[in-house]
Design a protein around this motif. Structure first.
Motif, PDB file in Angstrom:
ATOM      1  N   GLY A 198       0.809  -1.207   0.000  1.00 33.40           N
ATOM      2  CA  GLY A 198       0.000   0.000   0.000  1.00 33.40           C
ATOM      3  C   GLY A 198       0.847   1.264   0.000  1.00 33.40           C
ATOM      4  N   THR A 199       0.260   2.355   0.440  1.00 34.95           N
ATOM      5  CA  THR A 199       0.931   3.656   0.426  1.00 34.95           C
ATOM      6  C   THR A 199       1.127   4.182   1.846  1.00 34.95           C
ATOM      7  N   VAL A 200       2.184   4.950   1.996  1.00 35.96           N
ATOM      8  CA  VAL A 200       2.498   5.583   3.279  1.00 35.96           C
ATOM      9  C   VAL A 200       2.764   7.062   3.013  1.00 35.96           C
ATOM     10  N   LYS A 201       1.998   7.916   3.644  1.00 35.94           N
ATOM     11  CA  LYS A 201       2.245   9.354   3.540  1.00 35.94           C
ATOM     12  C   LYS A 201       3.135   9.768   4.699  1.00 35.94           C
ATOM     13  N   THR A 202       4.275  10.350   4.384  1.00 36.90           N
ATOM     14  CA  THR A 202       5.237  10.675   5.447  1.00 36.90           C
ATOM     15  C   THR A 202       6.062  11.902   5.083  1.00 36.90           C
ATOM     16  N   PRO A 203       6.381  12.735   6.050  1.00 33.94           N
ATOM     17  CA  PRO A 203       7.343  13.804   5.789  1.00 33.94           C
ATOM     18  C   PRO A 203       8.744  13.223   5.580  1.00 33.94           C
ATOM     19  N   LEU A 204       9.526  13.850   4.713  1.00 31.11           N
ATOM     20  CA  LEU A 204      10.902  13.436   4.453  1.00 31.11           C
ATOM     21  C   LEU A 204      11.830  14.633   4.623  1.00 31.11           C
ATOM     22  N   VAL A 205      13.012  14.369   5.168  1.00 33.24           N
ATOM     23  CA  VAL A 205      14.035  15.405   5.331  1.00 33.24           C
ATOM     24  C   VAL A 205      15.252  15.006   4.502  1.00 33.24           C
ATOM     25  N   VAL A 206      15.755  15.930   3.693  1.00 27.04           N
ATOM     26  CA  VAL A 206      16.917  15.656   2.847  1.00 27.04           C
ATOM     27  C   VAL A 206      18.185  15.699   3.701  1.00 27.04           C
ATOM     28  N   CYS A 207      18.888  14.560   3.767  1.00 24.01           N
ATOM     29  CA  CYS A 207      20.094  14.469   4.602  1.00 24.01           C
ATOM     30  C   CYS A 207      21.379  14.651   3.799  1.00 24.01           C
ATOM     31  N   ASN A 208      21.390  14.186   2.568  1.00 22.64           N
ATOM     32  CA  ASN A 208      22.615  14.331   1.774  1.00 22.64           C
ATOM     33  C   ASN A 208      22.302  14.310   0.283  1.00 22.64           C
ATOM     34  N   LEU A 209      23.163  14.965  -0.463  1.00 27.87           N
ATOM     35  CA  LEU A 209      23.095  15.011  -1.921  1.00 27.87           C
ATOM     36  C   LEU A 209      24.488  14.726  -2.451  1.00 27.87           C
ATOM     37  N   ARG A 210      24.604  13.863  -3.436  1.00 28.34           N
ATOM     38  CA  ARG A 210      25.920  13.666  -4.057  1.00 28.34           C
ATOM     39  C   ARG A 210      25.755  13.238  -5.502  1.00 28.34           C
ATOM     40  N   GLN A 211      26.684  13.649  -6.300  1.00 26.62           N
ATOM     41  CA  GLN A 211      26.661  13.301  -7.709  1.00 26.62           C
ATOM     42  C   GLN A 211      27.119  11.860  -7.896  1.00 26.62           C
ATOM     43  N   GLN A 212      26.490  11.182  -8.819  1.00 28.81           N
ATOM     44  CA  GLN A 212      26.817   9.788  -9.059  1.00 28.81           C
ATOM     45  C   GLN A 212      26.820   9.525 -10.561  1.00 28.81           C
ATOM     46  N   LYS A 213      27.935   9.025 -11.059  1.00 27.73           N
ATOM     47  CA  LYS A 213      28.045   8.742 -12.492  1.00 27.73           C
ATOM     48  C   LYS A 213      27.378   7.401 -12.789  1.00 27.73           C
ATOM     49  N   GLN A 214      26.574   7.400 -13.859  1.00 30.32           N
ATOM     50  CA  GLN A 214      25.866   6.203 -14.286  1.00 30.32           C
ATOM     51  C   GLN A 214      26.699   5.395 -15.283  1.00 30.32           C
ATOM     52  N   PRO A 215      26.346   4.116 -15.489  1.00 28.33           N
ATOM     53  CA  PRO A 215      27.098   3.290 -16.440  1.00 28.33           C
ATOM     54  C   PRO A 215      27.194   3.883 -17.837  1.00 28.33           C
ATOM     55  N   ASN A 216      26.191   4.683 -18.230  1.00 30.66           N
ATOM     56  CA  ASN A 216      26.228   5.299 -19.559  1.00 30.66           C
ATOM     57  C   ASN A 216      27.022   6.601 -19.589  1.00 30.66           C
TER      58      ASN A 216
END
Length: 256
Positions: A198-216
């Motif tokens: 099912g679904t869960v409605k929840t607040p979210l807090v952004v803890c970290n951001l980082r760049q990530q290179k994809q296989p392409n």
């Protein structure tokens, strides 16, 4: 039924590679009994899911010895009939505020005067995090949760696949130019869609951001978010998803 502490969030660990991460799997019978005795001593509530279903009932471990344990029954007769015919009982509890998870099989109804209980052989293994961390599951592409993020301009929410999930939070992969999420910001209208949960409605807090290179060769932004005030029952939904994926991975690794 005896007095219990208020139900603690059903699991708190996260997932790893195989079945609930073997580092946290207790298989020594003496240690298994010790954990179960700890649940008795601490009057820990046990959430029991017959056959791993969504519907659960509150119970408790009443006794434990060399051969098995006694599990408290439900005051609802129809639930006890379901328990009697279930092939497995998926159980969640806590010892010292750390999550414990185990499966029971071979339960037998017993009546002691007016009290109904179930005698069950000891579980072969008990998942015990052993430290207050979150066990994080890398989700399978074809069976992963999705997160709906609110549009900052008031439009329709956007839908993103969840890369990993735990009882503590999730990770998403968004385009580098994304303007949906900012570091340390709180977003109150997020919705988590859990397969078979099912679904869960929840607040979210952004803890970290980082760049990530994809296989392409393209660059994406990996975003770690923590749950902030999960609604009641949401821990249960998340942990049952983690358990199901772990179990499938273990079965595949064993060639079942």
């Amino acid at each position: 039924m005896p007095d219990h502490e208020s139900p603690a969030p059903t699991p708190s660990p996260h997932a790893g590679k195989l079945y609930a991460d073997d580092r946290y799997m207790v298989r020594n019978p003496h240690q298994v009994r010790h954990l179960l005795q700890g649940m008795i001593d601490q009057r820990s509530l046990v959430n029991v899911h017959p056959d791993g279903r969504d519907q659960s009932f509150p119970s408790a471990v009443l006794e434990v010895d060399m051969h098995g344990l006694v599990l408290d029954a439900s005051p609802v007769p129809s639930i006890n009939r379901t328990v009697e015919t279930a092939s497995t009982l998926l159980c969640f509890g806590q010892v010292d505020k750390v999550m414990v998870r185990f499966q029971l099989q071979g339960q037998r109804r017993v009546e002691r005067g007016d009290h109904v209980a179930f005698e069950v052989p000891l579980p072969e293994e008990v998942y015990h995090l052993q430290r207050r961390e979150f066990y994080r599951l890398e989700t399978p592409v074809g069976d992963s949760p999705y997160c709906l993020l609110p549009d900052p301009d008031g439009g329709e929410p956007s839908r993103w696949r969840v890369l990993d999930i735990s009882a503590g939070g999730i990770a998403l992969l968004l385009p580098p130019e994304q303007n949906l999420l900012k570091l340390q910001s709180r977003y109150s209208d997020c919705v988590l869609q859990i397969p078979e949960g099912g679904t869960v409605k929840t607040p979210l807090v952004v803890c970290n951001l980082r760049q990530q290179k994809q296989p392409n060769g393209s660059e994406m932004t990996r975003i770690g978010l923590r749950f902030d005030d999960l609604p009641r029952g949401a821990d249960n939904i998340i942990q049952r998803y983690i358990f199901r994926i772990d179990r499938l991975r273990k079965a595949r690794s064993n060639g079942d």
